[in-house]
Design a protein around this motif. Structure first.
Motif, PDB file in Angstrom:
ATOM      1  N   TRP A  30      12.500  -5.608   5.143  1.00 13.36           N
ATOM      2  CA  TRP A  30      12.492  -4.336   4.393  1.00 13.36           C
ATOM      3  C   TRP A  30      11.671  -3.249   5.069  1.00 13.36           C
ATOM      4  CZ3 TRP A  30       8.214  -1.857   2.245  1.00 13.36           C
ATOM      5  CH2 TRP A  30       7.000  -2.573   2.287  1.00 13.36           C
ATOM      6  N   TRP A  31      10.617  -3.621   5.793  1.00 10.62           N
ATOM      7  CA  TRP A  31       9.663  -2.677   6.365  1.00 10.62           C
ATOM      8  C   TRP A  31      10.173  -2.059   7.679  1.00 10.62           C
ATOM      9  CZ3 TRP A  31       8.395  -3.687  11.320  1.00 10.62           C
ATOM     10  CH2 TRP A  31       8.795  -4.960  11.783  1.00 10.62           C
ATOM     11  N   ASP A  32      11.222  -2.601   8.243  1.00  2.62           N
ATOM     12  CA  ASP A  32      11.646  -2.237   9.606  1.00  2.62           C
ATOM     13  C   ASP A  32      12.262  -0.833   9.621  1.00  2.62           C
ATOM     14  OD1 ASP A  32      12.745  -2.040  12.145  1.00  2.62           O
ATOM     15  OD2 ASP A  32      13.544  -4.076  12.145  1.00  2.62           O
ATOM     16  N   PRO A  33      11.677   0.081  10.389  1.00  5.61           N
ATOM     17  CA  PRO A  33      12.211   1.451  10.429  1.00  5.61           C
ATOM     18  C   PRO A  33      13.642   1.509  10.953  1.00  5.61           C
ATOM     19  CG  PRO A  33      10.128   1.300  11.638  1.00  5.61           C
ATOM     20  CD  PRO A  33      10.517  -0.095  11.267  1.00  5.61           C
ATOM     21  N   CYS A  76       8.111  -3.695  -3.986  1.00  4.69           N
ATOM     22  CA  CYS A  76       8.332  -2.350  -3.446  1.00  4.69           C
ATOM     23  C   CYS A  76       9.625  -2.234  -2.639  1.00  4.69           C
ATOM     24  CB  CYS A  76       7.142  -1.955  -2.585  1.00  4.69           C
ATOM     25  SG  CYS A  76       6.852  -3.098  -1.241  1.00  4.69           S
ATOM     26  N   THR A 100       0.345  -9.002  -2.587  1.00  2.52           N
ATOM     27  CA  THR A 100       0.722 -10.378  -2.245  1.00  2.52           C
ATOM     28  C   THR A 100      -0.529 -11.256  -2.079  1.00  2.52           C
ATOM     29  OG1 THR A 100       2.746  -9.632  -1.171  1.00  2.52           O
ATOM     30  CG2 THR A 100       1.901 -11.808  -0.528  1.00  2.52           C
ATOM     31  N   GLU A 125      16.083  -8.552  17.392  1.00  2.00           N
ATOM     32  CA  GLU A 125      15.985  -9.756  18.223  1.00  2.00           C
ATOM     33  C   GLU A 125      17.085 -10.762  17.879  1.00  2.00           C
ATOM     34  OE1 GLU A 125      11.837 -11.115  17.635  1.00  2.00           O
ATOM     35  OE2 GLU A 125      11.609  -9.033  17.011  1.00  2.00           O
ATOM     36  N   TRP A 149       8.929  -7.876  -2.513  1.00  2.00           N
ATOM     37  CA  TRP A 149       7.606  -7.942  -1.876  1.00  2.00           C
ATOM     38  C   TRP A 149       6.583  -7.357  -2.839  1.00  2.00           C
ATOM     39  CZ3 TRP A 149       5.706  -9.642   2.923  1.00  2.00           C
ATOM     40  CH2 TRP A 149       4.375  -9.324   3.161  1.00  2.00           C
ATOM     41  N   HIS A 166       9.713 -12.523   8.680  1.00  2.00           N
ATOM     42  CA  HIS A 166       8.646 -11.524   8.701  1.00  2.00           C
ATOM     43  C   HIS A 166       7.649 -11.847   9.830  1.00  2.00           C
ATOM     44  CE1 HIS A 166       5.294  -9.052   7.336  1.00  2.00           C
ATOM     45  NE2 HIS A 166       6.128  -8.444   6.520  1.00  2.00           N
ATOM     46  N   PRO A 167       7.149 -10.809  10.501  1.00  2.00           N
ATOM     47  CA  PRO A 167       6.194 -11.045  11.596  1.00  2.00           C
ATOM     48  C   PRO A 167       4.983 -11.878  11.199  1.00  2.00           C
ATOM     49  CG  PRO A 167       6.994  -8.795  11.697  1.00  2.00           C
ATOM     50  CD  PRO A 167       7.558  -9.389  10.422  1.00  2.00           C
ATOM     51  N   MET A 168       4.664 -11.971   9.923  1.00  2.00           N
ATOM     52  CA  MET A 168       3.499 -12.789   9.550  1.00  2.00           C
ATOM     53  C   MET A 168       3.778 -14.284   9.729  1.00  2.00           C
ATOM     54  SD  MET A 168       3.152 -12.330   5.413  1.00  2.00           S
ATOM     55  CE  MET A 168       4.417 -12.896   4.261  1.00  2.00           C
ATOM     56  N   ALA A 197       3.206  -5.776  -3.815  1.00  2.00           N
ATOM     57  CA  ALA A 197       2.235  -4.993  -3.042  1.00  2.00           C
ATOM     58  C   ALA A 197       0.915  -5.744  -2.919  1.00  2.00           C
ATOM     59  CB  ALA A 197       2.021  -3.631  -3.696  1.00  2.00           C
ATOM     60  N   ARG A 241      12.714  -9.695  13.882  1.00  2.00           N
ATOM     61  CA  ARG A 241      13.421  -8.462  13.527  1.00  2.00           C
ATOM     62  C   ARG A 241      14.910  -8.665  13.740  1.00  2.00           C
ATOM     63  NH1 ARG A 241      12.205  -4.118  16.982  1.00  2.00           N
ATOM     64  NH2 ARG A 241      12.816  -2.680  15.345  1.00  2.00           N
TER      65      ARG A 241
END
Lengths: 281, 281
Positions: free
Chosen positions: B189-192, B233, B219, B166, B215, B151-153, B217, B163
């Motif tokens: 999960w969030w990746d379009p 979610c 967190t 990459e 995940w 995750h980007p975080m 909501a 992602r």
């Protein structure tokens, strides 16, 4: 090509939420005396229901300060499980645009919304629909709308738009000159496509806003642990360089949500903000 | 096309870190008695320096359990400010591959690494270089390497690969059949572009691993507040459907880092894991 060092504070604006303990009057007074160029205003310090001073008083305070208002924050939250909720969101965004116009804000920043359990694909469609419904009003009151892509860690309940690419796609689909993007380094710094995205957004005249803070490597909280510029791992000056190369010449808006800083003396903290702005932005 | 409901636990594996309070022997004993198909092993329960039982004893325990070992976790952390650090990381990853081979693990999962302040572009180059240096050893011991996009975080200090796109780009550049991707629903999960990315990765034979959790909501912590399947979610069944349509037929590895669950009775918790796996995966 690195961006040139910043010599003064005329392009620096601070979001009122950065100095959350202060009222709007305190923010404007301190920002003007510090020599900042602008104040970006959160609805919390305006709307009486959120603890604010009311719109008329807010307008009086802001005009008296001589500060520019790069942004009014925040609209958005378009997705809803029922059509009535979505219509309510559209109505509220139109009111927010009216408030922004009264405050002579250049743009309303959109945190577009998301609902846990609502598929992101559907949420994104609802967001595009909601923005589309607000654009004629934005045009009539002369206030721009900017989509702020939010970090993917907010995809569950705050924003189904998490990258520049998605924000650009919505801008392209709606093809309206009053719609653009607010680029917040906190949300987009990690994106491998950031440089190319900023360049494309510039070519498309979509770069409406630029928000500064930093990402602390040991982030302790998802919402309220942003870093002061220089405290984290974001190369802010490099991103400013990309923005300027892409034609952006607006304000640099400092937007830091930090419980640790909210707990400190706000006047001293503002001094640290302007110092770190000149050193790292 | 929705994935069919899961009828048994033969494709379910649990990461030992999910039941962190348990030893490797306790994990294997409970997982085997629960009817799980596999155990994914964290080095923490193997390496004596991390509090583990030692490799020989670990091998004895795992072989005795009859469980498959889909993954050994975790290698990676390739970036380094000095060449010597980067070489040390490569050497350690080769040792990790040896341990994985002894445990008959199918793959070593790579958390590729990142260093605050080191530009992500440079870190990503170092990651590709590090993986490249390890692939001949992976081939010689017969253990695959899987890049886990994080995750980007976690981009500041844990992974500069955030992602699927990459991870796929590195796989394409190194073009080695022993290199693939571990898809963890928490991270992607969030990746379009998730559906398209999974489909492409499948066509390229890169889908090596599939990790499950949810995940939340709300967190509360960036590292230790993952949800049990169904508590958050993520549409896990939909993602499993995408994986299966793309040709994946490996284990479904439950990997939950949760202080709240670590504080509970682990046997009861394992019961909840298998229930929620069958209901939501």
């Amino acid at each position: 090509m690195a961006a040139a060092e910043i010599q003064d504070l005329s392009r620096c604006a601070v979001h009122t939420q950065t100095n959350k303990p202060w009222t709007l009057a305190q923010c404007c007074d301190h920002y003007a005396r510090a020599g900042l160029g602008g104040v970006s205003i959160w609805r919390d310090v305006v709307d009486p229901e959120l603890g604010g001073v009311g719109l008329d008083e807010a307008v009086r305070i802001v005009r008296g300060s001589g500060l520019a208002v790069p942004a009014y924050v925040r609209g958005g939250f378009f997705p809803g499980l029922e059509p009535a909720e979505r219509q309510q969101a559209i109505d509220q965004n139109r009111s927010i645009l009216d408030e922004a116009a009264a405050l002579k804000a250049a743009q309303v920043v959109l945190v577009v919304g998301a609902i846990p359990g609502l598929p992101l694909v559907e949420a994104r469609k609802q967001v595009a629909g909601g923005i589309s419904a607000c654009l004629p009003h934005a045009e009539s009151v002369g206030v721009k709308l900017s989509i702020e892509p939010l970090h993917p860690m907010y995809a569950a309940d705050k924003s189904c738009v998490n990258r520049m690419a998605e924000a650009r796609a919505i801008c392209a689909a709606l093809a309206h000159p009053m719609l653009g993007i607010a680029v917040d380094v906190y949300h987009v710094w990690w994106d491998p496509e950031l440089a190319a995205e900023i360049q494309s957004a510039g070519q498309e005249n979509r770069l409406f806003g630029f928000h500064l803070c930093d990402w602390r490597a040991d982030t302790r909280h998802l919402l309220t642990d942003r870093g002061l510029m220089g405290e984290g791992c974001i190369d802010i000056r490099a991103i400013r360089g990309l923005m300027e190369q892409a034609g952006f010449n607006g304000y640099h808006e400092v937007e830091i949500f930090s419980q640790a800083y909210w707990d400190q003396d706000q006047e001293k903290y503002l001094g640290r903000i302007t110092e770190s702005y000149q050193q790292f932005a």
